[in-house]
Write a protein that holds these residues in place. Structure first.
Motif, PDB file in Angstrom:
ATOM      1  N   GLU A   1       0.896  -1.028   0.025  1.00  0.00           N
ATOM      2  CA  GLU A   1      -0.048  -0.006   0.082  1.00  0.00           C
ATOM      3  C   GLU A   1       0.868   1.190  -0.027  1.00  0.00           C
ATOM      4  N   LYS A   2       0.657   2.142  -1.095  1.00  0.00           N
ATOM      5  CA  LYS A   2       1.607   3.333  -1.117  1.00  0.00           C
ATOM      6  C   LYS A   2       1.072   4.333  -0.348  1.00  0.00           C
ATOM      7  N   TYR A   3       1.792   5.354   0.251  1.00  0.00           N
ATOM      8  CA  TYR A   3       1.133   6.661   0.803  1.00  0.00           C
ATOM      9  C   TYR A   3       2.295   7.756   0.515  1.00  0.00           C
ATOM     10  N   ASN A   4       1.925   8.839   0.753  1.00  0.00           N
ATOM     11  CA  ASN A   4       2.689  10.140   0.291  1.00  0.00           C
ATOM     12  C   ASN A   4       3.975  10.551   0.898  1.00  0.00           C
ATOM     13  N   LEU A   5       5.001  10.755   0.358  1.00  0.00           N
ATOM     14  CA  LEU A   5       6.145  11.529   0.758  1.00  0.00           C
ATOM     15  C   LEU A   5       6.255  12.918   0.596  1.00  0.00           C
ATOM     16  N   TYR A   6       6.350  13.939   1.771  1.00  0.00           N
ATOM     17  CA  TYR A   6       6.404  15.173   1.393  1.00  0.00           C
ATOM     18  C   TYR A   6       7.639  15.857   1.489  1.00  0.00           C
ATOM     19  N   PHE A   7       7.827  16.888   0.699  1.00  0.00           N
ATOM     20  CA  PHE A   7       9.086  17.554   0.876  1.00  0.00           C
ATOM     21  C   PHE A   7       8.682  19.258   0.959  1.00  0.00           C
ATOM     22  N   PRO A   8       8.422  19.377   2.206  1.00  0.00           N
ATOM     23  CA  PRO A   8       8.019  20.824   2.316  1.00  0.00           C
ATOM     24  C   PRO A   8       8.951  21.966   2.261  1.00  0.00           C
ATOM     25  N   LYS A   9      10.303  21.699   2.118  1.00  0.00           N
ATOM     26  CA  LYS A   9      11.457  22.644   1.656  1.00  0.00           C
ATOM     27  C   LYS A   9      12.542  21.637   1.248  1.00  0.00           C
ATOM     28  N   GLU A  10      13.476  22.320   0.643  1.00  0.00           N
ATOM     29  CA  GLU A  10      14.766  21.788   0.017  1.00  0.00           C
ATOM     30  C   GLU A  10      15.372  20.817   1.159  1.00  0.00           C
ATOM     31  N   GLY A  11      15.428  19.541   1.038  1.00  0.00           N
ATOM     32  CA  GLY A  11      16.311  18.807   1.938  1.00  0.00           C
ATOM     33  C   GLY A  11      15.545  18.259   3.069  1.00  0.00           C
ATOM     34  N   TRP A  12      14.305  18.479   3.017  1.00  0.00           N
ATOM     35  CA  TRP A  12      13.389  18.296   4.131  1.00  0.00           C
ATOM     36  C   TRP A  12      12.336  16.863   3.546  1.00  0.00           C
ATOM     37  N   ALA A  13      12.133  15.982   4.415  1.00  0.00           N
ATOM     38  CA  ALA A  13      11.290  14.755   4.099  1.00  0.00           C
ATOM     39  C   ALA A  13      10.285  14.392   5.141  1.00  0.00           C
ATOM     40  N   GLU A  14       9.024  14.545   5.027  1.00  0.00           N
ATOM     41  CA  GLU A  14       8.156  14.220   6.235  1.00  0.00           C
ATOM     42  C   GLU A  14       7.210  13.109   5.306  1.00  0.00           C
ATOM     43  N   GLN A  15       6.386  12.469   6.495  1.00  0.00           N
ATOM     44  CA  GLN A  15       5.237  11.794   6.261  1.00  0.00           C
ATOM     45  C   GLN A  15       4.341  11.700   7.506  1.00  0.00           C
ATOM     46  N   ASN A  16       3.023  11.532   7.248  1.00  0.00           N
ATOM     47  CA  ASN A  16       1.804  11.648   8.181  1.00  0.00           C
ATOM     48  C   ASN A  16       1.657  10.188   8.754  1.00  0.00           C
ATOM     49  N   PRO A  17       1.906  10.102   9.941  1.00  0.00           N
ATOM     50  CA  PRO A  17       1.976   8.634  10.416  1.00  0.00           C
ATOM     51  C   PRO A  17       0.405   8.015  10.348  1.00  0.00           C
ATOM     52  N   GLN A  18      -0.281   8.993  10.393  1.00  0.00           N
ATOM     53  CA  GLN A  18      -1.924   8.111  10.181  1.00  0.00           C
ATOM     54  C   GLN A  18      -1.798   7.578   8.820  1.00  0.00           C
ATOM     55  N   ASP A  19      -1.147   8.040   7.849  1.00  0.00           N
ATOM     56  CA  ASP A  19      -1.138   7.332   6.439  1.00  0.00           C
ATOM     57  C   ASP A  19      -0.552   5.998   6.610  1.00  0.00           C
ATOM     58  N   TRP A  20       0.368   5.877   7.374  1.00  0.00           N
ATOM     59  CA  TRP A  20       0.903   4.593   7.798  1.00  0.00           C
ATOM     60  C   TRP A  20       0.037   3.754   8.305  1.00  0.00           C
ATOM     61  N   TRP A  21      -0.726   3.963   9.295  1.00  0.00           N
ATOM     62  CA  TRP A  21      -1.795   3.209   9.987  1.00  0.00           C
ATOM     63  C   TRP A  21      -2.934   2.990   8.918  1.00  0.00           C
ATOM     64  N   SER A  22      -3.531   3.737   8.141  1.00  0.00           N
ATOM     65  CA  SER A  22      -4.304   3.551   7.305  1.00  0.00           C
ATOM     66  C   SER A  22      -4.111   2.597   6.245  1.00  0.00           C
ATOM     67  N   ALA A  23      -2.618   2.768   5.774  1.00  0.00           N
ATOM     68  CA  ALA A  23      -2.197   1.838   4.790  1.00  0.00           C
ATOM     69  C   ALA A  23      -2.120   0.192   5.431  1.00  0.00           C
ATOM     70  N   PHE A  24      -1.783   0.519   6.806  1.00  0.00           N
ATOM     71  CA  PHE A  24      -1.816  -0.987   7.443  1.00  0.00           C
ATOM     72  C   PHE A  24      -3.327  -1.758   7.572  1.00  0.00           C
ATOM     73  N   GLU A  25      -4.334  -0.747   7.937  1.00  0.00           N
ATOM     74  CA  GLU A  25      -5.699  -1.131   8.015  1.00  0.00           C
ATOM     75  C   GLU A  25      -6.177  -1.942   6.844  1.00  0.00           C
ATOM     76  N   THR A  26      -5.834  -1.140   5.531  1.00  0.00           N
ATOM     77  CA  THR A  26      -6.302  -1.215   4.294  1.00  0.00           C
ATOM     78  C   THR A  26      -5.576  -2.666   3.933  1.00  0.00           C
ATOM     79  N   GLY A  27      -4.093  -2.792   3.878  1.00  0.00           N
ATOM     80  CA  GLY A  27      -3.557  -3.732   3.162  1.00  0.00           C
ATOM     81  C   GLY A  27      -3.549  -5.081   3.980  1.00  0.00           C
ATOM     82  N   ILE A  28      -3.783  -5.127   5.493  1.00  0.00           N
ATOM     83  CA  ILE A  28      -3.712  -6.377   6.104  1.00  0.00           C
ATOM     84  C   ILE A  28      -5.177  -7.296   5.812  1.00  0.00           C
ATOM     85  N   LEU A  29      -6.263  -6.308   5.469  1.00  0.00           N
ATOM     86  CA  LEU A  29      -7.539  -6.820   5.090  1.00  0.00           C
ATOM     87  C   LEU A  29      -7.443  -7.553   3.670  1.00  0.00           C
TER      88      LEU A  29
END
Length: 490
Positions: A30-58
């Motif tokens: 299950e894919k999710y987004n990777l965000y680059f708010p500024k050059e050299g930054w990298a962030e993700q939303n932990p809720q996206d990980w959990w949503s991916a887990f919920e969808t994927g395990i089913l």
């Protein structure tokens, strides 16, 4: 019985279902987004990980008897800073392993606190991707968020927490925070004080194969499982991948060609590289390991193919490549800065040596070779420690390329072994789940039994000699570019 391995990666969450004999039954991603708010930054939303887990395990268990699931464990992207408040709400997006914003904090730790002290406290020095510099960054730049912190955790442990309500981590993943006394397997009181946090804000520590709890009643009903499903601590992605490739015990090596690239050397004893060019971490088998990490590996090839050439037909592009060892184009694979051995967040991806005769395939080959040379940079550090590396297993998306494996075998001048099961952290996590549930006596026995060689790629004497000459030129490029990189980023 079934065991589930969860591979929480940078671009997707992969779930793997394994039976008690080690055979993979099903894999879902299950894919999710990777965000680059500024050059050299990298962030993700932990809720996206959990949503991916919920969808994927089913999806993973759709055609399987969910009541036969006995254990779940994890292999997760390391170093990410996940912060929860006293209501268990995520305070801000997770700051990831490949985020380079903390250069100021890294300089403070390495120069003011001093590398010698950091190595004494944690067996490592500060790198931009590590968790402790990120905590200091939040403290300095987002004081309101810093005051809200109730729990500090790593990415995979957020999934475990959502599954069980247990606030925990394992030694291998914690090793990459720059908060753990790696030798003594406890939180460093000195580093806790330096970061201005409290020990109760840090998770309980476990071995990777330890049972940390059971699935909650709510989640058991949601996923159709019994409440007896055990949740096993799991490991950082590289340690989990090492389990999946049989890199356990003393002096075994695994190379991972994922988003990042790693050279992972298992070790029976605690050991520290005097120059701290290699990380000294706890291993998921209960022992130790040394690791070199380059921040961009298969991601370099993905960038080149999809962003520049605008194609996803990787195999077709590689078909055009011949005459290995003769390429005059070089590529420094520092698209996200670099960790091992340079520790330079200012470093950038760079092509060198193009002429009017340079072709598309020369550039593509330079990408593959540049990553291989950067991996050799890490291997050379290990060799300088009198660690003999004569062969290595290989895993990760890049390992599916026959050409890339051949290049790496000859650049390193060692045998490269591809395995029957090349699922890296997900497979290693499933093995940890099986060990935690008592299916196998210990991690080493399970890992060596379940990792089976499929293909061995041997170096060719003439080609290895050509690549050695090319590498000697490559290794001179970064020192010449270091100050230029710094100026470009000012």
């Amino acid at each position: 019985m079934y065991y589930i391995g969860v591979d929480l990666g940078t671009s997707s969450l992969k779930l793997l279902l394994m039976n008690e004999k080690g055979k993979v039954q099903n894999i879902v991603s299950e894919k999710y987004n990777l965000y680059f708010p500024k050059e050299g930054w990298a962030e993700q939303n932990p809720q996206d990980w959990w949503s991916a887990f919920e969808t994927g395990i089913l999806k993973l268990l759709e055609n399987y008897d969910t009541k036969k699931v006995k254990g779940i464990s994890f292999g997760g992207q390391m170093h990410g800073l996940v912060m929860l408040d006293d209501k268990d709400e995520v305070i801000r997006p997770a700051i990831l392993w490949n985020d380079g914003r903390t250069q100021k904090q890294v300089t403070y730790l390495n120069e003011k606190i001093r590398k010698e002290k950091l190595s004494e406290y944690t067996a490592n020095i500060a790198f931009a991707g590590f968790t402790a510099p990120k905590i200091l960054w939040v403290k300095e730049n987002e004081p309101d968020n810093f005051r809200k912190i109730s729990k500090i955790m790593l990415p995979k442990d957020y999934i475990a927490y959502k599954l069980t309500g247990v606030f925990c981590t394992d030694y291998s993943d914690a090793s990459g925070m720059l908060l753990l006394d790696v030798k003594n397997k406890c939180w460093s009181k000195e580093m806790i004080q330096i970061c201005g946090i409290k020990e109760e804000q840090l998770p309980a520590l476990y071995e990777s194969y330890d049972v940390v709890g059971r699935i909650s009643e709510e989640n058991a009903k949601k996923f159709g499982m019994t409440e007896d499903v055990k949740i096993i601590a799991g490991a950082g992605d590289n340690a989990a991948a090492a389990i999946g490739t049989g890199t356990v015990g003393g002096a075994r090596c695994n190379i991972s060609l994922g988003t990042s690239g790693t050279v992972f050397i298992s070790n029976d004893r605690f050991e520290v590289d005097p120059n701290n060019a290699l990380h000294s971490f706890d291993h998921a088998d209960g022992k130790y390991h040394l690791m070199g990490c380059i921040l961009s590996a298969a991601s370099c090839n993905k960038w080149w193919m999809e962003n520049i050439l605008e194609t996803e037909n990787y195999a077709e592009e590689q078909k055009k490549i011949n005459r290995l060892g003769e390429n005059s184009v070089y590529f420094l694979p520092y698209l996200m800065g670099e960790r091992s051995p340079h520790n330079d967040s200012n470093a950038r991806g760079t092509f060198v040596g193009m002429t009017m005769d340079s072709k598309r395939e020369d550039m593509t080959l330079a990408i593959l070779e540049g990553v291989a040379y950067a991996i050799r940079d890490c291997v050379e550090v290990a060799r300088n420690l009198d660690i003999s590396i004569k062969s290595a297993t290989i895993c990760g998306g890049g390992a599916k390329s026959d050409l890339w494996c051949k290049i790496i075998a000859n650049v390193l001048n060692i045998e490269i072994k591809r395995l029957e099961t090349e699922e890296g952290p997900g497979y290693g996590a499933a093995i940890l789940a099986a060990v935690g549930c008592g299916e196998y006596e210990n991690v080493e026995i399970a890992a060596l039994k379940l990792s089976k060689e499929k293909i061995v790629i041997k170096p060719e004497k003439e080609l290895a000699e050509k690549y050695d000459q090319k590498y000697q030129k490559f290794r001179k490029l970064y020192p010449k570019m270091r100050n230029i990189f710094k100026e470009l980023n000012q």
